[in-house]
Design a protein around this motif. Structure first.
Motif, PDB file in Angstrom:
ATOM      1  N   ILE A  80      90.326  21.260   4.079  1.00 50.84           N
ATOM      2  CA  ILE A  80      90.912  21.944   2.933  1.00 50.84           C
ATOM      3  C   ILE A  80      90.557  23.428   3.020  1.00 50.84           C
ATOM      4  CG2 ILE A  80      91.200  21.869   0.412  1.00 50.84           C
ATOM      5  CD1 ILE A  80      91.492  19.087   1.556  1.00 50.84           C
ATOM      6  N   CYS A  81      91.564  24.281   3.006  1.00 57.38           N
ATOM      7  CA  CYS A  81      91.314  25.720   3.155  1.00 57.38           C
ATOM      8  C   CYS A  81      90.686  26.312   1.886  1.00 57.38           C
ATOM      9  CB  CYS A  81      92.605  26.456   3.510  1.00 57.38           C
ATOM     10  SG  CYS A  81      93.750  26.650   2.134  1.00 57.38           S
ATOM     11  N   LYS A  82      90.226  27.537   2.023  1.00 52.83           N
ATOM     12  CA  LYS A  82      89.546  28.235   0.932  1.00 52.83           C
ATOM     13  C   LYS A  82      90.409  28.297  -0.333  1.00 52.83           C
ATOM     14  CE  LYS A  82      87.319  32.730   0.457  1.00 52.83           C
ATOM     15  NZ  LYS A  82      87.229  34.023   1.164  1.00 52.83           N
ATOM     16  N   ASN A  83      91.684  28.676  -0.148  1.00 51.76           N
ATOM     17  CA  ASN A  83      92.602  28.778  -1.303  1.00 51.76           C
ATOM     18  C   ASN A  83      92.763  27.455  -2.031  1.00 51.76           C
ATOM     19  OD1 ASN A  83      93.225  31.447  -1.239  1.00 51.76           O
ATOM     20  ND2 ASN A  83      95.045  31.193   0.058  1.00 51.76           N
ATOM     21  N   CYS A  84      92.955  26.379  -1.251  1.00 52.18           N
ATOM     22  CA  CYS A  84      93.185  25.072  -1.857  1.00 52.18           C
ATOM     23  C   CYS A  84      91.922  24.534  -2.528  1.00 52.18           C
ATOM     24  CB  CYS A  84      93.715  24.091  -0.828  1.00 52.18           C
ATOM     25  SG  CYS A  84      95.390  24.498  -0.287  1.00 52.18           S
ATOM     26  N   GLN A  85      90.760  24.903  -1.999  1.00 49.41           N
ATOM     27  CA  GLN A  85      89.514  24.478  -2.638  1.00 49.41           C
ATOM     28  C   GLN A  85      89.358  25.112  -4.012  1.00 49.41           C
ATOM     29  OE1 GLN A  85      85.838  24.825  -0.197  1.00 49.41           O
ATOM     30  NE2 GLN A  85      87.269  25.074   1.514  1.00 49.41           N
ATOM     31  N   ASN A  86      89.907  26.305  -4.171  1.00 49.21           N
ATOM     32  CA  ASN A  86      89.755  27.045  -5.423  1.00 49.21           C
ATOM     33  C   ASN A  86      90.785  26.674  -6.479  1.00 49.21           C
ATOM     34  OD1 ASN A  86      87.545  28.425  -4.439  1.00 49.21           O
ATOM     35  ND2 ASN A  86      88.794  30.095  -3.606  1.00 49.21           N
ATOM     36  N   LYS A  87      91.713  25.784  -6.117  1.00 53.57           N
ATOM     37  CA  LYS A  87      92.750  25.396  -7.083  1.00 53.57           C
ATOM     38  C   LYS A  87      92.183  24.487  -8.170  1.00 53.57           C
ATOM     39  CE  LYS A  87      96.822  25.935  -4.259  1.00 53.57           C
ATOM     40  NZ  LYS A  87      97.535  25.200  -3.214  1.00 53.57           N
TER      41      LYS A  87
END
Ligand SMILES: [Zn+2]
Ligand SMILES: [Zn+2]
Length: 151
Positions: free
Chosen positions: A144-151
């Motif tokens: 899971i990329c950084k952006n998706c982790q922050n969702k």
């Protein structure tokens, strides 16, 4: 990163040979697919390529099936390579670039490239231990990329 290892002129010649040996005609559509993948650094779904051609060349008639078929042909000839991102499908990139590995996000399908000398050397070492003549390797980190982790 990932500079290409062949001029477009030579690539196009190779492409025309490939089409001929598969009894396929050279068409503008087919060349546009090759051109897009050569000129754009990155990883593209067949739909991405289709949409790029449609928006840049609205006058050109093109079916999505042609994009799929041409990509398969190019992949079989090692001119493009594909990376699957889970059940969502495959992304294609130009295959004749400097070697690199990938991080693949299973949420958004985002792909990042990296090159790590230690990993490269370690693989050579392992191959040597097994008396194995390494010709290539595929290294893919999924998650899971950084952006998706922050969702
Ligand atoms: Zn993501
Ligand atoms: Zn890549």
């Amino acid at each position: 990163m990932s500079s290409t290892l062949i001029t477009y002129e030579n690539l196009l010649e190779e492409f025309k040979r490939l089409l001929r040996s598969n009894n396929l005609k050279y068409t503008t559509q087919r060349e546009l697919i090759l051109q897009i993948i050569y000129n754009n650094n990155g990883h593209f779904t067949p739909e991405d390529i289709y949409n790029l051609i449609k928006s840049s060349f609205p006058e050109v008639k093109l079916g999505i099936a042609t994009v799929y078929r041409t990509l398969t042909l190019l992949e079989d000839a090692n001119i493009v390579s594909s990376i699957s991102f889970g059940a969502q499908g495959k992304k294609y990139e130009f295959g004749l670039k400097e070697h690199h590995d990938h991080l693949v996000c299973l949420e958004c399908g985002g792909i990042e490239e990296f090159f790590d000398d230690t990993i490269e050397k370690q693989q050579e070492k392992i191959a040597k231990q097994f008396n194995f003549k390494m010709t290539d390797h595929i290294m893919k980190i999924t998650g899971i990329c950084k952006n998706c982790q922050n969702k």
